[in-house]
Write an enzyme that holds these catalytic residues in place. Structure first.
Site, PDB file in Angstrom:
ATOM      1  N   CYS A   8      98.198  64.115 116.794  1.00  0.00           N
ATOM      2  CA  CYS A   8      96.888  63.620 117.231  1.00  0.00           C
ATOM      3  C   CYS A   8      96.051  64.769 117.810  1.00  0.00           C
ATOM      4  O   CYS A   8      96.472  65.439 118.759  1.00  0.00           O
ATOM      5  CB  CYS A   8      97.094  62.514 118.269  1.00  0.00           C
ATOM      6  SG  CYS A   8      95.562  61.995 119.063  1.00  0.00           S
ATOM      7  N   CYS A  18      95.306  64.335 121.541  1.00  0.00           N
ATOM      8  CA  CYS A  18      96.474  64.642 122.386  1.00  0.00           C
ATOM      9  C   CYS A  18      96.657  66.152 122.489  1.00  0.00           C
ATOM     10  O   CYS A  18      97.012  66.668 123.552  1.00  0.00           O
ATOM     11  CB  CYS A  18      97.732  63.975 121.831  1.00  0.00           C
ATOM     12  SG  CYS A  18      97.820  62.203 122.183  1.00  0.00           S
ATOM     13  N   ASP A  24      81.751  66.949 122.036  1.00  0.00           N
ATOM     14  CA  ASP A  24      82.073  66.711 120.628  1.00  0.00           C
ATOM     15  C   ASP A  24      81.812  67.989 119.831  1.00  0.00           C
ATOM     16  O   ASP A  24      80.814  68.678 120.042  1.00  0.00           O
ATOM     17  CB  ASP A  24      81.213  65.559 120.080  1.00  0.00           C
ATOM     18  CG  ASP A  24      81.759  65.022 118.770  1.00  0.00           C
ATOM     19  OD1 ASP A  24      82.211  63.859 118.750  1.00  0.00           O
ATOM     20  OD2 ASP A  24      81.738  65.760 117.759  1.00  0.00           O
ATOM     21  N   HIS A  26      98.016  58.201 124.919  1.00  0.00           N
ATOM     22  CA  HIS A  26      97.612  57.898 123.548  1.00  0.00           C
ATOM     23  C   HIS A  26      97.570  56.392 123.318  1.00  0.00           C
ATOM     24  O   HIS A  26      98.590  55.712 123.381  1.00  0.00           O
ATOM     25  CB  HIS A  26      98.562  58.560 122.536  1.00  0.00           C
ATOM     26  CG  HIS A  26      98.130  58.342 121.118  1.00  0.00           C
ATOM     27  ND1 HIS A  26      97.275  59.205 120.470  1.00  0.00           N
ATOM     28  CD2 HIS A  26      98.394  57.334 120.257  1.00  0.00           C
ATOM     29  CE1 HIS A  26      97.032  58.732 119.250  1.00  0.00           C
ATOM     30  NE2 HIS A  26      97.718  57.601 119.093  1.00  0.00           N
ATOM     31  N   ASN A  45      83.975  53.629 118.160  1.00  0.00           N
ATOM     32  CA  ASN A  45      84.290  53.145 116.817  1.00  0.00           C
ATOM     33  C   ASN A  45      85.738  52.679 116.792  1.00  0.00           C
ATOM     34  O   ASN A  45      86.629  53.384 117.262  1.00  0.00           O
ATOM     35  CB  ASN A  45      84.066  54.263 115.788  1.00  0.00           C
ATOM     36  CG  ASN A  45      82.607  54.638 115.676  1.00  0.00           C
ATOM     37  OD1 ASN A  45      81.740  53.770 115.644  1.00  0.00           O
ATOM     38  ND2 ASN A  45      82.308  55.930 115.635  1.00  0.00           N
ATOM     39  N   GLY A  98      84.428  53.183 110.886  1.00  0.00           N
ATOM     40  CA  GLY A  98      84.494  54.607 110.561  1.00  0.00           C
ATOM     41  C   GLY A  98      85.184  55.447 111.613  1.00  0.00           C
ATOM     42  O   GLY A  98      84.868  56.625 111.795  1.00  0.00           O
ATOM     43  N   THR A 153      87.469  57.966 112.911  1.00  0.00           N
ATOM     44  CA  THR A 153      88.170  59.060 112.227  1.00  0.00           C
ATOM     45  C   THR A 153      89.343  59.592 113.043  1.00  0.00           C
ATOM     46  O   THR A 153      90.345  60.008 112.481  1.00  0.00           O
ATOM     47  CB  THR A 153      87.208  60.226 111.901  1.00  0.00           C
ATOM     48  OG1 THR A 153      86.585  60.665 113.104  1.00  0.00           O
ATOM     49  CG2 THR A 153      86.150  59.807 110.900  1.00  0.00           C
ATOM     50  N   HIS A 198      88.484  56.609 122.067  1.00  0.00           N
ATOM     51  CA  HIS A 198      87.466  57.497 122.653  1.00  0.00           C
ATOM     52  C   HIS A 198      86.128  56.795 122.729  1.00  0.00           C
ATOM     53  O   HIS A 198      85.813  55.936 121.900  1.00  0.00           O
ATOM     54  CB  HIS A 198      87.343  58.807 121.866  1.00  0.00           C
ATOM     55  CG  HIS A 198      87.080  58.634 120.403  1.00  0.00           C
ATOM     56  ND1 HIS A 198      88.066  58.321 119.501  1.00  0.00           N
ATOM     57  CD2 HIS A 198      85.934  58.735 119.686  1.00  0.00           C
ATOM     58  CE1 HIS A 198      87.547  58.237 118.290  1.00  0.00           C
ATOM     59  NE2 HIS A 198      86.249  58.473 118.371  1.00  0.00           N
ATOM     60  N   HIS A 231      82.112  57.704 122.874  1.00  0.00           N
ATOM     61  CA  HIS A 231      81.071  58.713 122.718  1.00  0.00           C
ATOM     62  C   HIS A 231      80.006  58.472 123.788  1.00  0.00           C
ATOM     63  O   HIS A 231      79.529  57.339 123.938  1.00  0.00           O
ATOM     64  CB  HIS A 231      80.378  58.567 121.355  1.00  0.00           C
ATOM     65  CG  HIS A 231      81.260  58.767 120.160  1.00  0.00           C
ATOM     66  ND1 HIS A 231      81.219  59.899 119.383  1.00  0.00           N
ATOM     67  CD2 HIS A 231      82.201  57.966 119.585  1.00  0.00           C
ATOM     68  CE1 HIS A 231      82.070  59.785 118.379  1.00  0.00           C
ATOM     69  NE2 HIS A 231      82.687  58.624 118.473  1.00  0.00           N
TER      70      HIS A 231
HETATM   71  P1  5GP Z   1      84.970  58.800 115.518  1.00  0.00           P
HETATM   72  O1  5GP Z   1      84.297  59.020 114.193  1.00  0.00           O
HETATM   73  O2  5GP Z   1      86.472  58.641 115.368  1.00  0.00           O
HETATM   74  O3  5GP Z   1      84.345  57.735 116.356  1.00  0.00           O
HETATM   75  O4  5GP Z   1      84.704  60.118 116.341  1.00  0.00           O
HETATM   76  C1  5GP Z   1      85.532  61.229 116.329  1.00  0.00           C
HETATM   77  C2  5GP Z   1      84.723  62.361 116.907  1.00  0.00           C
HETATM   78  O5  5GP Z   1      85.608  63.409 117.227  1.00  0.00           O
HETATM   79  C3  5GP Z   1      83.685  62.922 115.952  1.00  0.00           C
HETATM   80  O6  5GP Z   1      82.384  62.800 116.520  1.00  0.00           O
HETATM   81  C4  5GP Z   1      84.108  64.381 115.760  1.00  0.00           C
HETATM   82  O7  5GP Z   1      83.028  65.273 115.686  1.00  0.00           O
HETATM   83  C5  5GP Z   1      84.970  64.623 116.992  1.00  0.00           C
HETATM   84  N1  5GP Z   1      86.032  65.610 116.781  1.00  0.00           N
HETATM   85  C6  5GP Z   1      86.928  65.636 115.753  1.00  0.00           C
HETATM   86  N2  5GP Z   1      87.772  66.679 115.895  1.00  0.00           N
HETATM   87  C7  5GP Z   1      87.400  67.310 117.041  1.00  0.00           C
HETATM   88  C8  5GP Z   1      87.911  68.468 117.722  1.00  0.00           C
HETATM   89  O8  5GP Z   1      88.871  69.119 117.312  1.00  0.00           O
HETATM   90  N3  5GP Z   1      87.279  68.830 118.865  1.00  0.00           N
HETATM   91  C9  5GP Z   1      86.218  68.124 119.370  1.00  0.00           C
HETATM   92  N4  5GP Z   1      85.670  68.578 120.495  1.00  0.00           N
HETATM   93  N5  5GP Z   1      85.710  67.036 118.753  1.00  0.00           N
HETATM   94  C10 5GP Z   1      86.297  66.625 117.609  1.00  0.00           C
HETATM   95 ZN    ZN Z   2      96.381  61.000 120.887  1.00  0.00          ZN
END
Ligand code: 5GP
Ligand code: ZN
Length: 114
Positions: A4, A7, A30, A46, A87, A93, A95, A100, A102
């Site tokens: 992860c 993590c 982000d 987690h 999300n 979506g 990812t 988390h 935002h």
């Molecule tokens: P989701 O699409 O799952 O709601 O948001 C995941 C967020 O994590 C995305 O906005 C993406 O830019 C951010 N993100 C993904 N990998 C990393 C990383 O390695 N470091 C940071 N700081 N943000 C990340």
């Molecule tokens: Zn995790």
């Protein structure tokens, strides 16, 4: 969780720009900001998503929102406004499968920004 990304950020295995940390919660910028201010707030434990929260996690979710409140005051967006998005699952979506929130702020938002 071994694979992860978040993590790994918590464990300092990969770098991030941390803006807030306490015993239970971490917040960092982000990597691909969608707004002038784009911060992610995560529990240190987690948990996959809101869909995986249990009743026993009520205290933790309260702590996450208290952290969001502190961060907003620290950076001044409690006055100008901000948006919180989480999300959850495929259709939304999500990812990164570590819960988390935002924090989006820094300019006037249209309704459709996520
Ligand atoms: P989701 O699409 O799952 O709601 O948001 C995941 C967020 O994590 C995305 O906005 C993406 O830019 C951010 N993100 C993904 N990998 C990393 C990383 O390695 N470091 C940071 N700081 N943000 C990340
Ligand atoms: Zn995790």
């Amino acid at each position: 969780m071994n694979d992860c990304i978040f993590c790994k950020i918590i464990n300092r295995e990969i770098p991030s720009d941390i803006v807030y940390e306490d015993e239970n919660v971490l917040a960092f910028k982000d990597i691909t900001p969608q707004m002038p201010i784009h911060i992610l707030v995560i529990p240190k434990r987690h948990i996959k998503s809101i869909a995986d929260l249990k009743v026993e996690d009520e205290n933790l979710t309260g702590k996450i929102f208290t952290a969001i409140n502190k961060i907003a005051k620290d950076i001044g967006i409690h006055k100008t406004g901000f948006r919180i998005i989480s999300n959850c699952g495929e259709d939304a979506g999500q990812t990164v499968k570590h819960l988390h929130f935002h924090i989006l702020a820094g300019e006037k938002m249209s309704e459709e920004i996520i």
